[in-house]
Design a protein around this motif. Structure first.
Motif, PDB file in Angstrom:
ATOM      1  N   LEU A  64      -1.651  -0.162   5.709  1.00 55.81           N
ATOM      2  CA  LEU A  64      -0.263   0.313   5.485  1.00 55.81           C
ATOM      3  C   LEU A  64       0.811  -0.497   6.217  1.00 55.81           C
ATOM      4  CD1 LEU A  64      -0.771   4.311   4.869  1.00 55.81           C
ATOM      5  CD2 LEU A  64      -0.715   2.429   3.024  1.00 55.81           C
ATOM      6  N   PRO A  65       0.552  -0.576   7.622  1.00 52.89           N
ATOM      7  CA  PRO A  65       1.341  -1.191   8.292  1.00 52.89           C
ATOM      8  C   PRO A  65       1.574  -2.817   8.261  1.00 52.89           C
ATOM      9  CG  PRO A  65       0.340   0.315   9.795  1.00 52.89           C
ATOM     10  CD  PRO A  65      -0.434   0.398   8.582  1.00 52.89           C
ATOM     11  N   VAL A  66       0.480  -3.355   7.808  1.00 49.31           N
ATOM     12  CA  VAL A  66       0.332  -4.734   7.314  1.00 49.31           C
ATOM     13  C   VAL A  66       1.014  -4.893   5.963  1.00 49.31           C
ATOM     14  CG1 VAL A  66      -0.969  -6.456   6.271  1.00 49.31           C
ATOM     15  CG2 VAL A  66      -1.742  -5.318   8.120  1.00 49.31           C
ATOM     16  N   LEU A  67       1.127  -3.969   5.082  1.00 52.18           N
ATOM     17  CA  LEU A  67       1.957  -3.962   3.691  1.00 52.18           C
ATOM     18  C   LEU A  67       3.425  -3.982   4.094  1.00 52.18           C
ATOM     19  CD1 LEU A  67       1.909  -4.061   0.770  1.00 52.18           C
ATOM     20  CD2 LEU A  67       1.964  -1.823   0.806  1.00 52.18           C
ATOM     21  N   PHE A  68       3.874  -2.956   5.142  1.00 55.46           N
ATOM     22  CA  PHE A  68       5.183  -2.732   5.323  1.00 55.46           C
ATOM     23  C   PHE A  68       5.682  -4.006   6.253  1.00 55.46           C
ATOM     24  CE2 PHE A  68       8.348  -0.813   8.544  1.00 55.46           C
ATOM     25  CZ  PHE A  68       9.218  -0.508   7.318  1.00 55.46           C
ATOM     26  N   ALA A  69       5.111  -4.452   7.198  1.00 60.07           N
ATOM     27  CA  ALA A  69       5.208  -5.989   7.866  1.00 60.07           C
ATOM     28  C   ALA A  69       5.617  -7.048   7.158  1.00 60.07           C
ATOM     29  CB  ALA A  69       4.356  -5.912   9.000  1.00 60.07           C
ATOM     30  N   GLY A  70       4.660  -7.099   5.976  1.00 60.73           N
ATOM     31  CA  GLY A  70       4.828  -8.080   5.119  1.00 60.73           C
ATOM     32  C   GLY A  70       6.141  -8.099   4.059  1.00 60.73           C
ATOM     33  N   PHE A  71       6.396  -6.977   3.632  1.00 62.47           N
ATOM     34  CA  PHE A  71       7.724  -6.691   2.893  1.00 62.47           C
ATOM     35  C   PHE A  71       8.857  -7.004   4.108  1.00 62.47           C
ATOM     36  CE2 PHE A  71       5.423  -4.242  -0.086  1.00 62.47           C
ATOM     37  CZ  PHE A  71       5.633  -4.845  -1.290  1.00 62.47           C
ATOM     38  N   LEU A  72       8.918  -6.794   5.254  1.00 62.08           N
ATOM     39  CA  LEU A  72       9.848  -6.820   6.057  1.00 62.08           C
ATOM     40  C   LEU A  72       9.756  -8.282   6.572  1.00 62.08           C
ATOM     41  CD1 LEU A  72       9.423  -4.279   8.967  1.00 62.08           C
ATOM     42  CD2 LEU A  72      11.501  -4.604   7.282  1.00 62.08           C
ATOM     43  N   LEU A  73       8.728  -9.211   6.613  1.00 62.78           N
ATOM     44  CA  LEU A  73       8.894 -10.679   6.796  1.00 62.78           C
ATOM     45  C   LEU A  73       9.457 -11.468   5.878  1.00 62.78           C
ATOM     46  CD1 LEU A  73       5.522 -10.797   8.765  1.00 62.78           C
ATOM     47  CD2 LEU A  73       7.998 -11.439   9.800  1.00 62.78           C
ATOM     48  N   ASN A  74       8.592 -11.381   4.194  1.00 64.30           N
ATOM     49  CA  ASN A  74       9.023 -12.435   3.479  1.00 64.30           C
ATOM     50  C   ASN A  74       9.077 -11.557   1.878  1.00 64.30           C
ATOM     51  OD1 ASN A  74       6.425 -11.674   2.749  1.00 64.30           O
ATOM     52  ND2 ASN A  74       5.775 -13.748   2.361  1.00 64.30           N
ATOM     53  N   GLY A  75       9.247 -10.232   2.114  1.00 66.66           N
ATOM     54  CA  GLY A  75       9.685  -9.361   0.680  1.00 66.66           C
ATOM     55  C   GLY A  75       8.542  -9.661  -0.328  1.00 66.66           C
ATOM     56  N   ASN A  76       7.108  -9.842   0.056  1.00 75.72           N
ATOM     57  CA  ASN A  76       5.945  -9.983  -0.680  1.00 75.72           C
ATOM     58  C   ASN A  76       6.007 -11.342  -1.455  1.00 75.72           C
ATOM     59  OD1 ASN A  76       3.536  -9.329  -1.695  1.00 75.72           O
ATOM     60  ND2 ASN A  76       4.456  -8.361  -3.520  1.00 75.72           N
ATOM     61  N   SER A  77       6.723 -12.530  -0.895  1.00 79.92           N
ATOM     62  CA  SER A  77       6.683 -13.732  -1.677  1.00 79.92           C
ATOM     63  C   SER A  77       5.366 -14.111  -1.949  1.00 79.92           C
ATOM     64  CB  SER A  77       7.428 -14.727  -0.770  1.00 79.92           C
ATOM     65  OG  SER A  77       7.444 -15.972  -1.221  1.00 79.92           O
ATOM     66  N   GLN A  78       4.979 -14.815  -3.032  1.00 77.88           N
ATOM     67  CA  GLN A  78       3.555 -15.111  -3.296  1.00 77.88           C
ATOM     68  C   GLN A  78       2.698 -13.829  -3.192  1.00 77.88           C
ATOM     69  OE1 GLN A  78       3.672 -18.965  -0.873  1.00 77.88           O
ATOM     70  NE2 GLN A  78       3.155 -19.791  -2.761  1.00 77.88           N
ATOM     71  N   GLN A  79       3.189 -12.825  -3.306  1.00 76.76           N
ATOM     72  CA  GLN A  79       2.292 -11.506  -3.241  1.00 76.76           C
ATOM     73  C   GLN A  79       1.427 -11.562  -1.842  1.00 76.76           C
ATOM     74  OE1 GLN A  79       0.002 -11.676  -6.837  1.00 76.76           O
ATOM     75  NE2 GLN A  79       1.431 -10.267  -7.753  1.00 76.76           N
ATOM     76  N   MET A  80       2.126 -12.062  -0.909  1.00 72.61           N
ATOM     77  CA  MET A  80       1.435 -12.171   0.340  1.00 72.61           C
ATOM     78  C   MET A  80       1.166 -11.071   1.142  1.00 72.61           C
ATOM     79  SD  MET A  80       2.427 -14.444   3.699  1.00 72.61           S
ATOM     80  CE  MET A  80       2.497 -16.062   2.769  1.00 72.61           C
ATOM     81  N   ALA A  81       2.217 -10.062   0.819  1.00 69.06           N
ATOM     82  CA  ALA A  81       2.154  -8.795   1.764  1.00 69.06           C
ATOM     83  C   ALA A  81       0.954  -7.969   1.013  1.00 69.06           C
ATOM     84  CB  ALA A  81       3.515  -7.852   1.635  1.00 69.06           C
ATOM     85  N   VAL A  82       0.811  -7.840  -0.158  1.00 66.32           N
ATOM     86  CA  VAL A  82      -0.125  -7.127  -0.976  1.00 66.32           C
ATOM     87  C   VAL A  82      -1.387  -7.790  -0.523  1.00 66.32           C
ATOM     88  CG1 VAL A  82      -1.044  -6.169  -3.076  1.00 66.32           C
ATOM     89  CG2 VAL A  82       1.525  -6.399  -2.688  1.00 66.32           C
ATOM     90  N   GLY A  83      -1.450  -9.157  -0.683  1.00 69.83           N
ATOM     91  CA  GLY A  83      -2.919  -9.753  -0.452  1.00 69.83           C
ATOM     92  C   GLY A  83      -3.339  -9.275   0.946  1.00 69.83           C
ATOM     93  N   TYR A  84      -2.650  -9.521   2.224  1.00 71.36           N
ATOM     94  CA  TYR A  84      -2.927  -9.190   3.367  1.00 71.36           C
ATOM     95  C   TYR A  84      -3.150  -7.896   3.473  1.00 71.36           C
ATOM     96  CZ  TYR A  84      -2.376 -13.791   5.546  1.00 71.36           C
ATOM     97  OH  TYR A  84      -2.417 -15.306   5.732  1.00 71.36           O
ATOM     98  N   ALA A  85      -2.470  -6.813   2.902  1.00 69.63           N
ATOM     99  CA  ALA A  85      -2.709  -5.423   2.942  1.00 69.63           C
ATOM    100  C   ALA A  85      -4.154  -5.298   2.375  1.00 69.63           C
ATOM    101  CB  ALA A  85      -1.783  -4.656   2.348  1.00 69.63           C
ATOM    102  N   VAL A  86      -4.441  -5.785   1.277  1.00 73.46           N
ATOM    103  CA  VAL A  86      -5.755  -5.613   0.418  1.00 73.46           C
ATOM    104  C   VAL A  86      -6.934  -5.977   1.286  1.00 73.46           C
ATOM    105  CG1 VAL A  86      -7.384  -6.296  -1.340  1.00 73.46           C
ATOM    106  CG2 VAL A  86      -4.798  -5.528  -1.746  1.00 73.46           C
ATOM    107  N   ALA A  87      -6.531  -7.334   2.062  1.00 73.77           N
ATOM    108  CA  ALA A  87      -7.551  -7.713   3.039  1.00 73.77           C
ATOM    109  C   ALA A  87      -7.749  -6.967   4.347  1.00 73.77           C
ATOM    110  CB  ALA A  87      -7.086  -9.143   3.360  1.00 73.77           C
ATOM    111  N   ALA A  88      -6.854  -6.358   4.668  1.00 71.69           N
ATOM    112  CA  ALA A  88      -6.881  -5.322   5.940  1.00 71.69           C
ATOM    113  C   ALA A  88      -7.698  -4.006   5.333  1.00 71.69           C
ATOM    114  CB  ALA A  88      -5.475  -4.938   6.282  1.00 71.69           C
TER     115      ALA A  88
END
Length: 258
Positions: free
Chosen positions: A132-156
């Motif tokens: 959950l913090p990875v997902l939140f931090a990902g949205f803060l950093l790049n707004g889920n550009s290229q679905q990066m936030a969701v991808g790293y959250a799933v990996a975590a």
């Protein structure tokens, strides 16, 4: 002359039916994991990630490359395995170390149920304080550009399952589970698993990244392990670690059992 039929002997007590989850064991485990000292560390690491994401976004206007470095390098490479160490070893190890496990084993609860319940709790805590913090931090950093936030959250989240099983096993086989867990998390995962090509194949981080790579857009997340291999290794590690932890717990005997 009448005869009396002897009374049938009493039926032997039934063995407790195995279950996957025991609420009382779960409640005690949650209480132990979220005690004062462990809770401070569990909250400190995600807080550090979020503060870092806010600072980078405010000062550098982070792009995808910067976001990937923070989410992959710090979050998935260091924070997630450390939280896994705290939750996995804390779910079982302290009870064995201080001897209080005898009170738990004396209850009519199958030991496989104890291990599975503690594993579920460790996974829940690890996912809550990492994915959950990875997902939140990902949205803060790049707004889920290229679905990066969701991808790293799933990996975590996927890595949390394997780490919890592995470190729960450490807690059942050694009194130095935290030390072994930290060595694995900081030396193998954070150092060897990112620098040595051969070691990457045996890294939970890389296995989880293979799944995150599938979730995110092409090139947003990369892994050195192919997806089918990563899935097989993740399932295999989780299953074997859980099975052996249950076997080790069954090997513990109470006074009067033999």
């Amino acid at each position: 002359m009448s005869t009396t039929t002897p009374a049938a002997p009493p039926a032997p007590p039934r063995a407790p039916k195995a279950a996957l989850f025991h609420p009382t064991v779960a409640r005690l485990t949650y209480r132990a994991l979220l005690g004062r000292r462990r809770a401070l560390i569990l909250f400190a690491l995600p807080t550090l990630l979020v503060v870092l994401a806010i600072a980078v976004r405010a000062l550098a206007n982070a792009d995808d490359s910067t976001a990937g470095g923070i989410l992959g390098g710090f979050a998935l490479g260091t924070m997630v395995p450390l939280i896994g160490v705290i939750a996995g070893t804390g779910a079982m190890g302290p009870e064995i170390d201080d001897g209080s496990v005898v009170y738990l084993l004396a209850k009519p609860v199958p030991r496989s149920t104890i291990i599975l319940t503690k594993l579920f709790v460790a996974i829940g805590v690890t996912v809550a304080f990492s994915a959950l913090p990875v997902l939140f931090a990902g949205f803060l950093l790049n707004g889920n550009s290229q679905q990066m936030a969701v991808g790293y959250a799933v990996a975590a989240a996927i890595a949390s399952v394997a780490y919890s099983a592995l470190f729960l096993l450490f807690g059942t086989i050694t009194r130095h589970a935290v030390v072994f867990g930290l060595v694995y998390a900081l030396v193998w995962e954070a150092l060897m698993g990112t620098l040595i090509p051969g070691a990457k194949t045996l890294s939970v981080q890389q296995w989880a990244l293979a799944i995150g790579q599938r979730v995110a857009a092409d090139g947003a997340i990369t892994s050195d392990v192919q997806l089918p291999v990563a899935i097989c290794l993740l399932v295999g590690l989780t299953a074997v670690a859980t099975w052996y932890a249950g076997r080790r717990l069954k090997a513990l005997t109470l006074a009067g059992e033999e």
